[in-house]
Design a protein around this motif. Structure first.
Motif, PDB file in Angstrom:
ATOM      1  N   ALA A 126      -1.339  -3.274  11.542  1.00  0.00           N
ATOM      2  CA  ALA A 126      -1.382  -2.345  10.522  1.00  0.00           C
ATOM      3  C   ALA A 126      -1.353  -3.453   9.092  1.00  0.00           C
ATOM      4  O   ALA A 126      -0.796  -4.458   8.938  1.00  0.00           O
ATOM      5  CB  ALA A 126       0.163  -1.737  10.216  1.00  0.00           C
ATOM      6  N   THR A 127      -1.828  -2.901   8.148  1.00  0.00           N
ATOM      7  CA  THR A 127      -2.216  -3.554   6.904  1.00  0.00           C
ATOM      8  C   THR A 127      -1.265  -2.903   5.936  1.00  0.00           C
ATOM      9  O   THR A 127      -1.394  -1.770   5.513  1.00  0.00           O
ATOM     10  CB  THR A 127      -3.709  -3.430   6.344  1.00  0.00           C
ATOM     11  OG1 THR A 127      -4.697  -3.852   7.247  1.00  0.00           O
ATOM     12  CG2 THR A 127      -3.745  -4.148   4.909  1.00  0.00           C
ATOM     13  N   LEU A 128      -0.238  -3.655   5.528  1.00  0.00           N
ATOM     14  CA  LEU A 128       0.839  -3.154   4.579  1.00  0.00           C
ATOM     15  C   LEU A 128       0.610  -3.352   3.101  1.00  0.00           C
ATOM     16  O   LEU A 128       1.312  -2.490   2.408  1.00  0.00           O
ATOM     17  CB  LEU A 128       2.279  -3.964   5.257  1.00  0.00           C
ATOM     18  CG  LEU A 128       2.579  -3.753   6.515  1.00  0.00           C
ATOM     19  CD1 LEU A 128       3.877  -4.490   6.944  1.00  0.00           C
ATOM     20  CD2 LEU A 128       2.545  -2.333   6.870  1.00  0.00           C
ATOM     21  N   HIS A 158       7.193  -4.308   8.381  1.00  0.00           N
ATOM     22  CA  HIS A 158       6.885  -3.516   9.584  1.00  0.00           C
ATOM     23  C   HIS A 158       8.145  -3.083  10.218  1.00  0.00           C
ATOM     24  O   HIS A 158       7.955  -1.714  10.660  1.00  0.00           O
ATOM     25  CB  HIS A 158       5.565  -3.995  10.293  1.00  0.00           C
ATOM     26  CG  HIS A 158       5.283  -3.132  11.327  1.00  0.00           C
ATOM     27  ND1 HIS A 158       5.660  -3.211  12.621  1.00  0.00           N
ATOM     28  CD2 HIS A 158       4.067  -2.266  11.178  1.00  0.00           C
ATOM     29  CE1 HIS A 158       4.847  -2.328  13.168  1.00  0.00           C
ATOM     30  NE2 HIS A 158       3.957  -1.729  12.628  1.00  0.00           N
ATOM     31  N   THR A 159       8.666  -3.966  10.603  1.00  0.00           N
ATOM     32  CA  THR A 159       9.947  -3.755  11.420  1.00  0.00           C
ATOM     33  C   THR A 159      10.763  -2.801  10.868  1.00  0.00           C
ATOM     34  O   THR A 159      11.386  -1.985  11.456  1.00  0.00           O
ATOM     35  CB  THR A 159      10.523  -5.138  11.927  1.00  0.00           C
ATOM     36  OG1 THR A 159       9.814  -5.683  12.776  1.00  0.00           O
ATOM     37  CG2 THR A 159      11.734  -4.583  12.996  1.00  0.00           C
ATOM     38  N   THR A 160      10.943  -3.023   9.561  1.00  0.00           N
ATOM     39  CA  THR A 160      11.936  -2.189   8.843  1.00  0.00           C
ATOM     40  C   THR A 160      11.458  -0.859   8.621  1.00  0.00           C
ATOM     41  O   THR A 160      12.149  -0.026   8.845  1.00  0.00           O
ATOM     42  CB  THR A 160      12.170  -2.938   7.444  1.00  0.00           C
ATOM     43  OG1 THR A 160      12.942  -4.089   7.325  1.00  0.00           O
ATOM     44  CG2 THR A 160      13.120  -2.036   6.499  1.00  0.00           C
ATOM     45  N   THR A 182       3.525 -15.107   4.466  1.00  0.00           N
ATOM     46  CA  THR A 182       3.243 -13.495   4.165  1.00  0.00           C
ATOM     47  C   THR A 182       3.416 -12.879   5.429  1.00  0.00           C
ATOM     48  O   THR A 182       3.924 -11.813   5.326  1.00  0.00           O
ATOM     49  CB  THR A 182       1.990 -13.363   3.727  1.00  0.00           C
ATOM     50  OG1 THR A 182       1.780 -14.117   2.301  1.00  0.00           O
ATOM     51  CG2 THR A 182       1.540 -11.973   3.356  1.00  0.00           C
ATOM     52  N   ALA A 183       2.847 -13.541   6.567  1.00  0.00           N
ATOM     53  CA  ALA A 183       2.956 -12.874   8.072  1.00  0.00           C
ATOM     54  C   ALA A 183       4.413 -12.541   8.110  1.00  0.00           C
ATOM     55  O   ALA A 183       4.680 -11.458   8.814  1.00  0.00           O
ATOM     56  CB  ALA A 183       2.381 -13.832   9.000  1.00  0.00           C
ATOM     57  N   LEU A 193       0.830  -1.325  -0.111  1.00  0.00           N
ATOM     58  CA  LEU A 193       0.033  -0.020  -0.047  1.00  0.00           C
ATOM     59  C   LEU A 193       0.637   1.149  -0.090  1.00  0.00           C
ATOM     60  O   LEU A 193       1.977   1.501   0.681  1.00  0.00           O
ATOM     61  CB  LEU A 193      -0.868  -0.027   1.159  1.00  0.00           C
ATOM     62  CG  LEU A 193      -2.083  -1.146   1.283  1.00  0.00           C
ATOM     63  CD1 LEU A 193      -2.811  -1.177   2.579  1.00  0.00           C
ATOM     64  CD2 LEU A 193      -3.061  -0.978   0.058  1.00  0.00           C
ATOM     65  N   ASP A 194       0.363   2.225  -0.688  1.00  0.00           N
ATOM     66  CA  ASP A 194       1.030   3.553  -0.676  1.00  0.00           C
ATOM     67  C   ASP A 194       1.045   4.075   0.547  1.00  0.00           C
ATOM     68  O   ASP A 194       2.043   4.895   1.057  1.00  0.00           O
ATOM     69  CB  ASP A 194       0.729   4.410  -1.716  1.00  0.00           C
ATOM     70  CG  ASP A 194       0.861   4.014  -3.266  1.00  0.00           C
ATOM     71  OD1 ASP A 194       1.709   3.050  -3.445  1.00  0.00           O
ATOM     72  OD2 ASP A 194       0.071   4.103  -4.195  1.00  0.00           O
TER      73      ASP A 194
END
Length: 869
Positions: free
Chosen positions: A451-453, A487-489, A479-480, A351-352
């Motif tokens: 959060a949806t990435l 997300h961590t990055t 995928t998880a 997602l942008d």
């Protein structure tokens, strides 16, 4: 030999069910009829069974066209033979019913099974096999479906499903009136149903190892009906070494060797062994315990192997996904590990603007979703994911992708799904992604920590089997892992940016104007994922033209370390304004760290949040008038000094404990530095290099400092270039200073008696010196300052008293020393007070003023700017 049931619904004879003497064995059946026909249709081999079946000796048929054996005239036989060849073209096996002509003119309808085989040369020929019993013209072989009796067989997959009573009806129902599952069904019929509908492959071979029974599983796996296999040995049904091995173990069972096991099974002709099967061979005994036949049961181990492969893939993903702090690389690692072991193509779209929130909503989003194609992988170079990474993708609000993202869980689709078809019609990109051959699709949201990435898409077009629930579970796990890493990055990147911003804001933005030192600095943040640390430096102008230099290193990394650094830097500046000696300043700073640690110790015991315990600091004060430097350090590396002649040495500053330990003293070290000397202050990150030891690092630093350089920036760059071959693992702060000196022509001092009458003489000395320096414009303020400071020293202090003027480029400093430790205080005088207005005037006219204490006595000073005009 006892006769075993050979047709559905046939029950054993009553005498077979009770013990008794063995029956007289039936005559041994003739061998199967086999022949070999080459690609030209010429018979090359003719067996004894073929001679017994059709009456032709080998001498009359070998070398002759096989079409002679067909029970038609020459033209029809040729046409029939051509039709068979066309039907068998490109196949490894053919089967069907053919009308044959016996040597005496009789017509026989035979079930033939033909296997393609390659000889030692390039010639390909067919091995034709027929069962042992023949059927005269006009009769139907027992158990053969009417459709097959009336015409040629169908090559390829003639699996069960064609039954005498109709498709899908058990054979036993066709021969009896019982209803499946009814109470009237006898145990024999239930046994028949169990045999034919068993979920595994089952077959029965008689004492001559010829097939007499085969269930639907056997028919489906080998793509042959039971009628076409009956009477043949397993190597004749499936020519392969595995079949030979299986038959050898069946013979061992017949000879009393007990049940046998095989870890493989024979697939259809031409496909070879299938390691996904586990085969068991068990003896079938009569009531007297004599072995009469062998039962073959094969269980498919595909699901077990598939589950093991999924677990291995999941284990491998833990080391292959998230190897770098790069979101794009992590997305590509997800696609790479999924293709081809899970899917034939994969695409990862991020997602942008990642969405944050709690539980997903079951409702579809109201707006389209904008994403960026971040990673693609396909087993084909021009596969469905041919769109390059970096392209923008807009998913319609009601598309399967948008719905899965809104609901927060993955979904399986086949290409006939109405949602996919509607999406493909709305979006040309979806049509390209799904492709004409794609038959199964998985859509999996990328979510981590609420959060949806983005979304991951998986598809199959080369692999025949569709995705199943376990595949979706595996895709969600993979995928998880990627989502957590991304997300961590991103979180680390945001924190690193925030920390860098905080760190930069807390470090000096510009160096202050002062005339005691030329200074150059460098700050390098750590290159690891741990983030920016708490290293800092500072330059603090002091009274009397002196300058304080500070370098410190807070334990830990991240925002808390930077925040602690900011607190300590502020504290150092506050203590420096009081003009404390270096050892006393570090003592007060040590007490502050202890208080900070006590305040934060109740919430977190980690080193990074322990208020700065373990922080190291070096504090130095240089006086350009005396050219002396006073230093003290708290667990910090010693500074290096370079004299004008190029000699490099460490200053022997006593090593105090790191801050926050408490109870241990700090010591001040003083040394004289010739004008033009270099001082190098640094944090330990400069010496903590991975590719050399500490001695080698010190040699490199000394060599870089000793080389002549026109600017101090060149010196800093040389030191860093010599010491570093990579991004540092720890922050580095480097401060290099070149000393200046204020010579006697810029400093004037007078000893004064403790007599009020000397005040006028002090003003005269000051005005005369200002005239000599060409500073007549500063005479009024200077006279007022000198008069006030000298009067206070005589009235409230003790002798000796000294007046000193220091002239820097843009600053004039007036200092009065006396041996009393009592410090003056500014106050607002009341209307009828005789005094109390002097220091107020000094504070208004001077740029700054203050008191500096020594071991004995104090110095009260005031600075004024020498601005033009």
């Amino acid at each position: 030999m006892e006769r075993l049931p050979t047709h559905p619904g046939e029950r054993p004879h009553e005498s077979d069910a009770s013990p008794g003497p063995a029956r007289t064995a039936s005559p041994t059946p003739p061998p199967p009829a086999t022949a070999a026909v080459d690609a030209r249709g010429i018979v090359t081999e003719w067996s004894e069974g073929a001679r017994q079946l059709l009456g032709y000796p080998p001498s009359e048929i070998v070398g002759q066209p096989a079409a002679r054996l067909l029970a038609d005239d020459a033209g029809a036989a040729g046409a029939a033979g051509a039709a068979v060849l066309r039907d068998a073209a490109g196949r490894e096996r053919w089967s069907g019913t053919v009308a044959l002509r016996h040597r005496d003119g009789r017509r026989l309808r035979r079930e033939l099974l033909a296997h393609r085989r390659t000889t030692d040369g390039p010639v390909t020929e067919w091995l034709v096999v027929s069962a042992v019993t023949g059927t005269p013209e006009g009769q139907t072989p027992a158990g053969t479906p009417e459709g097959e009796a009336a015409g040629g067989g169908t090559p390829g997959n003639e699996a069960a499903g064609s039954r005498a009573s109709g498709s899908g009806t058990p054979r036993s129902e066709a021969s009896g009136s019982g209803t499946y599952g009814s109470e009237t069904a006898g145990s024999g019929r239930l046994g028949e149903w169990a045999f034919h509908q068993a979920p595994c492959v089952m077959a029965v071979f008689d004492a001559d190892l010829r097939l007499v029974r085969a269930n639907a599983g056997m028919e489906q796996v080998l793509s042959l009906t039971e009628d076409r296999m009956r009477g043949l040995r397993l190597p004749e049904i499936v020519p392969h070494p595995v079949s030979d091995e299986t038959e050898a173990k069946m013979r061992r069972v017949l000879e009393g060797g007990g049940p046998q096991q095989l870890r493989a099974g024979a697939g259809p002709a031409g496909t070879g062994a299938n390691d996904g099967w586990s085969t068991t061979l068990v003896p079938l005994k009569d009531p007297a315990g004599r072995v009469r036949a062998v039962c073959l049961a094969a269980h498919q181990r595909f699901q077990e192997r598939l589950a093991r492969q999924r677990m291995l893939l999941l284990s491998e993903a833990s080391t292959r996904i998230g190897t770098t702090a790069d979101s794009g690389r992590t997305a590509q690692e997800l696609a790479d590990i999924a293709v081809p072991r899970l899917a034939d193509f994969a695409a990862v779209d991020l997602l942008d603007a990642p969405r944050h929130g709690g539980e997903p909503s079951p409702a579809a989003p109201a707006r389209p979703l904008a994403t960026t194609r971040t990673a693609v992988r396909s087993v084909l170079d021009d596969g469905p994911t041919a769109s390059a990474a970096g392209t923008k993708t807009l998913y319609p609000a009601l598309s399967p992708v948008a719905r899965c993202l809104a609901q927060g869980h993955g979904a399986l689709y086949d290409t006939a799904d109405p949602d996919l078809l509607r999406w493909a019609r709305q979006d040309p990109g979806a049509a390209r992604l799904l492709g004409s051959e794609t038959h199964s699709v998985m859509v999996v949201p990328m979510r981590a920590h609420g959060a949806t990435l983005g979304v991951a898409l998986f598809g199959r077009h080369r692999r025949a089997e569709p995705f199943e629930a376990d595949d979706l579970w595996l895709a969600e796990e993979l995928t998880a892992k990627a989502a957590v890493s991304i997300h961590t990055t991103r979180r680390d990147s945001r924190e690193h940016t925030s920390t860098m911003t905080l760190q930069r804001s807390l470090l000096p933005q510009t160096l202050p104007d002062q005339g005691a030192l030329d200074i150059a600095t460098r700050y390098l943040p750590a290159g690891t994922r741990a983030g920016v640390g708490g290293d800092w430096f500072d330059v603090i102008p002091l009274s009397g033209a002196r300058v304080a230099l500070v370098v410190g290193d807070v334990v830990g990394h991240g925002i808390r370390a930077s925040a602690t650094m900011g607190r300590l830097r502020t504290a150092v500046r506050t203590l420096a304004d009081v003009d404390l000696p270096p050892d006393e300043l570090l003592t007060h700073l040590d007490d502050l760290v202890l208080h900070l640690s006590a305040d934060e110790g109740g919430t977190d015991d980690t080193a990074e949040s322990a208020g700065g315990i373990g922080t190291t600091c070096l504090y130095a004060v240089y006086d350009p008038v005396s050219r002396r430097c006073a230093l003290a350090r708290a667990g910090h590396p010693p500074p290096a000094a370079v004299t004008p002649d190029g000699a490099v040495r460490f200053l022997d500053v006593p090593a105090g404990p790191p801050l926050g330990l408490g109870g241990l003293p700090f010591e001040t070290f003083e040394t004289e530095l010739p004008e033009g000397s270099l001082l190098a202050l640094y944090t330990d990150g400069l010496l903590a290099a991975r590719d050399h030891d500490i001695d080698e690092a010190l040699d490199k630093m000394f060599a870089a400092l000793a080389r002549p350089a026109k600017t101090l920036d060149t010196v800093c760059d040389r030191v860093l270039t010599a010491m570093l071959t990579h991004r540092p693992d720890d922050d580095i702060a480097l401060l290099v200073a070149r000393t200046r000196a204020l010579h006697a022509d810029r400093v004037a001092a007078w000893d004064l008696a403790s007599d009020p009458a000397v005040v006028a003489r002090a003003r005269k000395h000051a005005t005369e010196q200002l005239t000599a320096w060409g500073l007549d414009d500063a005479a009024f303020i200077t006279e007022l300052t000198v008069s006030e400071l000298v009067t206070n020293a005589i009235r409230y202090g003790r002798p000796p008293i000294q007046l000193r003027l220091i002239h820097e480029d843009s600053t004039l400093t007036c200092e009065v020393f006396d041996s009393s430790s009592t410090a003056p205080h500014m106050r607002r005088a009341r209307t009828f007070d005789e005094g109390g207005r002097g220091l107020l005037l000094v504070g208004q006219l001077a740029r700054r003023w203050g008191t500096r204490h020594a071991l004995t006595g104090k110095t009260v000073w005031a600075e004024q700017s020498l601005s033009p005009g």
